[in-house]
Design an enzyme around this catalytic site. Structure first.
Site, mmCIF file in Angstrom:
data_model
loop_
_atom_site.group_PDB
_atom_site.id
_atom_site.type_symbol
_atom_site.label_atom_id
_atom_site.label_comp_id
_atom_site.label_asym_id
_atom_site.label_seq_id
_atom_site.Cartn_x
_atom_site.Cartn_y
_atom_site.Cartn_z
ATOM 1 N N GLN A 1 -56.472 38.726 37.038
ATOM 2 C CA GLN A 1 -55.900 37.471 36.558
ATOM 3 C C GLN A 1 -57.038 36.616 36.360
ATOM 4 O O GLN A 1 -56.953 35.692 35.319
ATOM 5 C CB GLN A 1 -54.924 36.906 37.419
ATOM 6 C CG GLN A 1 -54.306 35.899 36.599
ATOM 7 C CD GLN A 1 -53.681 34.830 37.770
ATOM 8 O OE1 GLN A 1 -52.722 35.360 38.632
ATOM 9 N NE2 GLN A 1 -53.886 33.542 37.871
ATOM 10 N N GLY B 1 -63.690 41.195 43.936
ATOM 11 C CA GLY B 1 -62.587 41.216 43.137
ATOM 12 C C GLY B 1 -62.338 42.478 42.689
ATOM 13 O O GLY B 1 -61.262 42.947 42.105
ATOM 14 N N HIS B 2 -63.100 43.236 41.970
ATOM 15 C CA HIS B 2 -63.498 44.779 41.805
ATOM 16 C C HIS B 2 -62.668 45.713 42.599
ATOM 17 O O HIS B 2 -61.827 46.367 42.403
ATOM 18 C CB HIS B 2 -64.537 45.333 41.382
ATOM 19 C CG HIS B 2 -65.360 44.476 40.139
ATOM 20 N ND1 HIS B 2 -66.883 43.815 40.361
ATOM 21 C CD2 HIS B 2 -65.070 44.163 38.943
ATOM 22 C CE1 HIS B 2 -67.168 43.280 39.405
ATOM 23 N NE2 HIS B 2 -65.976 43.607 38.508
ATOM 24 N N MET C 1 -67.577 46.202 34.294
ATOM 25 C CA MET C 1 -68.853 46.064 33.828
ATOM 26 C C MET C 1 -69.854 46.452 34.961
ATOM 27 O O MET C 1 -71.037 46.203 34.864
ATOM 28 C CB MET C 1 -69.154 45.009 32.893
ATOM 29 C CG MET C 1 -68.124 44.745 31.667
ATOM 30 S SD MET C 1 -68.866 43.764 30.360
ATOM 31 C CE MET C 1 -69.187 42.119 31.440
ATOM 32 N N GLY C 2 -69.383 46.862 36.063
ATOM 33 C CA GLY C 2 -70.093 46.895 37.244
ATOM 34 C C GLY C 2 -70.738 45.693 38.052
ATOM 35 O O GLY C 2 -69.930 44.697 37.790
ATOM 36 N N ALA C 3 -71.747 46.020 38.684
ATOM 37 C CA ALA C 3 -72.254 44.909 39.772
ATOM 38 C C ALA C 3 -71.047 44.399 40.510
ATOM 39 O O ALA C 3 -70.653 43.213 40.508
ATOM 40 C CB ALA C 3 -72.701 43.655 38.995
ATOM 41 N N LEU C 4 -70.560 45.361 41.056
ATOM 42 C CA LEU C 4 -69.311 45.401 41.772
ATOM 43 C C LEU C 4 -69.146 44.377 42.814
ATOM 44 O O LEU C 4 -69.986 44.202 43.651
ATOM 45 C CB LEU C 4 -68.674 46.546 42.296
ATOM 46 C CG LEU C 4 -68.428 47.809 41.224
ATOM 47 C CD1 LEU C 4 -67.899 49.106 41.993
ATOM 48 C CD2 LEU C 4 -67.616 47.625 40.269
ATOM 49 N N HIS C 5 -67.940 43.488 43.276
ATOM 50 C CA HIS C 5 -67.805 42.607 44.080
ATOM 51 C C HIS C 5 -66.345 42.620 44.776
ATOM 52 O O HIS C 5 -65.685 43.823 44.283
ATOM 53 C CB HIS C 5 -68.071 41.160 43.460
ATOM 54 C CG HIS C 5 -67.419 40.826 42.377
ATOM 55 N ND1 HIS C 5 -66.005 40.763 42.355
ATOM 56 C CD2 HIS C 5 -67.666 40.623 41.109
ATOM 57 C CE1 HIS C 5 -65.643 40.369 41.202
ATOM 58 N NE2 HIS C 5 -66.885 40.089 40.181
ATOM 59 N N ARG D 1 -71.124 37.337 37.367
ATOM 60 C CA ARG D 1 -72.349 36.134 36.784
ATOM 61 C C ARG D 1 -72.560 35.016 37.959
ATOM 62 O O ARG D 1 -73.446 34.447 37.680
ATOM 63 C CB ARG D 1 -71.493 35.463 35.477
ATOM 64 C CG ARG D 1 -71.683 36.465 34.203
ATOM 65 C CD ARG D 1 -71.391 35.725 32.870
ATOM 66 N NE ARG D 1 -71.708 36.430 31.784
ATOM 67 C CZ ARG D 1 -70.738 36.971 31.085
ATOM 68 N NH1 ARG D 1 -69.439 37.045 31.603
ATOM 69 N NH2 ARG D 1 -71.006 37.890 30.052
HETATM 70 P P1 AMP Z 1 -65.937 42.630 34.971
HETATM 71 O O1 AMP Z 1 -66.839 43.415 35.360
HETATM 72 O O2 AMP Z 1 -66.199 41.286 34.990
HETATM 73 O O3 AMP Z 1 -65.719 42.975 33.292
HETATM 74 O O4 AMP Z 1 -64.417 42.872 35.221
HETATM 75 C C1 AMP Z 1 -63.864 43.858 35.566
HETATM 76 C C2 AMP Z 1 -62.330 43.788 36.046
HETATM 77 O O5 AMP Z 1 -62.384 43.009 37.364
HETATM 78 C C3 AMP Z 1 -61.485 42.654 35.264
HETATM 79 O O6 AMP Z 1 -60.294 43.309 34.940
HETATM 80 C C4 AMP Z 1 -61.864 41.434 35.768
HETATM 81 O O7 AMP Z 1 -60.647 40.393 35.553
HETATM 82 C C5 AMP Z 1 -61.686 41.863 37.194
HETATM 83 N N1 AMP Z 1 -62.123 40.729 38.075
HETATM 84 C C6 AMP Z 1 -63.383 40.151 37.794
HETATM 85 N N2 AMP Z 1 -63.621 39.204 38.816
HETATM 86 C C7 AMP Z 1 -62.253 39.190 39.585
HETATM 87 C C8 AMP Z 1 -61.876 38.277 40.675
HETATM 88 N N3 AMP Z 1 -62.493 37.560 41.292
HETATM 89 N N4 AMP Z 1 -60.680 38.656 41.032
HETATM 90 C C9 AMP Z 1 -59.689 39.762 40.569
HETATM 91 N N5 AMP Z 1 -60.034 40.478 39.594
HETATM 92 C C10 AMP Z 1 -61.528 40.311 39.120
#
Ligand code: AMP
Length: 285
Positions: free
Chosen positions: A153, A41-42, A35-39, A192
């Site tokens: 995960q 984890g992404h 959903m963007g706002a990349l960090h 978030r």
């Molecule tokens: P989101 O943008 O929050 O919908 O996340 C997109 C993808 O990134 C999803 O598969 C999440 O599980 C993954 N994701 C989000 N935060 C983390 C994190 N801290 N570590 C690993 N993967 C993440």
């Protein structure tokens, strides 16, 4: 990096890269839905994709159907320019950023119903959330036709829903799950987290503390879910600013509670810190 706005463009891109059904890494297509706002984890998902696929597509789409009417869809962080720069730096080949109308044609009535699975853990407090997730991921898999799709995960219940959906719909894409990326203090990275004040950020560390404590107890041989949950609740009770939604020990595939944890059992927590809902989990060894 190509920036694609329509499903037709994404499908055309994917088919042009696919090399006549060969299965060497060079011809594989990886998709990282976000959903963007990349960090970071992404970024870890992008790197996993780049390591095992010749081409990587990243999707940026804040999916309205996975938000409840009182949730944060309108204020969810959006950072298109920064996301593009990061994607480019990470070697992403195609960035898919569709409009809501592109993903949900006017009058759309078709949604993916994941049954009871959709009512467990986050699905219990966020009715319809997992239907929205399963629907948008299915649309992305149909559009991009990736060989592999990468998920974190961190959203373990979402992983269960997506695995089930891919299995039930006989989707050819391999679902790859990547470990949770945390900050130096242990907080699981999340878009978030940007909502948290410095004081709330400190309180939010209770989630990862609870996860670590339960992992440690399980590693010492504690298998009784009741004891694991009690240990986590004790940590939360010392942090009154944190309102627990659930603390659960469940089968990772069905999300149904188990009495005795086994290797691969999911320990998961969700809690609100101020108005921010956070989740964390561990897969017990
Ligand atoms: P989101 O943008 O929050 O919908 O996340 C997109 C993808 O990134 C999803 O598969 C999440 O599980 C993954 N994701 C989000 N935060 C983390 C994190 N801290 N570590 C690993 N993967 C993440």
């Amino acid at each position: 990096m190509e920036i694609l706005r329509t499903v037709a463009e994404l499908r055309r891109w994917s088919r042009s890269k696919r090399n006549n059904g060969g299965n060497s890494i060079g011809s594989l297509i990886g998709l990282v839905p976000t959903m963007g706002a990349l960090h970071a984890g992404h970024v870890s998902l992008l790197r996993s994709s780049r390591a095992s696929c010749g081409f990587t597509a990243l999707s940026l789409f804040v999916n309205p159907t996975q938000f409840g009417p009182l949730e944060d869809f309108a204020r969810y962080p959006r950072a298109f320019e920064a996301d593009c720069a990061l994607a480019e730096a990470e070697g992403v080949d195609a960035l898919f950023a569709p409009s809501v109308e592109e993903m949900y044609p006017a009058g759309a009535t078709t949604f993916v119903d994941v049954g009871d699975l959709g009512n467990r853990l986050d699905g219990q407090s966020r009715p319809g959330h997992f239907c929205g997730v399963a629907t948008v991921v299915t649309k992305l898999l149909i559009a991009a036709e990736p060989d592999r799709a990468f998920f974190g995960q961190k959203d373990a219940a979402q992983v269960a829903v997506i695995r089930r959906t891919a299995l039930d719909l006989r989707v050819a894409t391999e679902i790859v799950v990547c470990p949770t990326v945390r900050d130096a203090e242990g907080l699981a990275l999340s878009s978030r987290n940007a909502y948290l004040s410095p004081a709330e950020r400190k309180q939010a560390l209770a989630l990862s503390r609870a996860v670590r404590q339960v992992e440690a107890l399980a590693a010492q041989g504690e298998r009784r879910s009741g004891a694991l949950i009690a240990a986590a609740r004790e940590i939360f009770s010392a942090e009154p600013g944190v309102r627990v939604d659930y603390v659960a020990v469940v089968d990772w595939a069905t999300l149904e509670p188990v009495e005795i944890a086994a290797p691969g059992t999911l320990f998961a927590v969700a809690a609100c810190v101020g108005s921010t809902r956070l989740i964390d989990n561990a897969i017990l060894a």
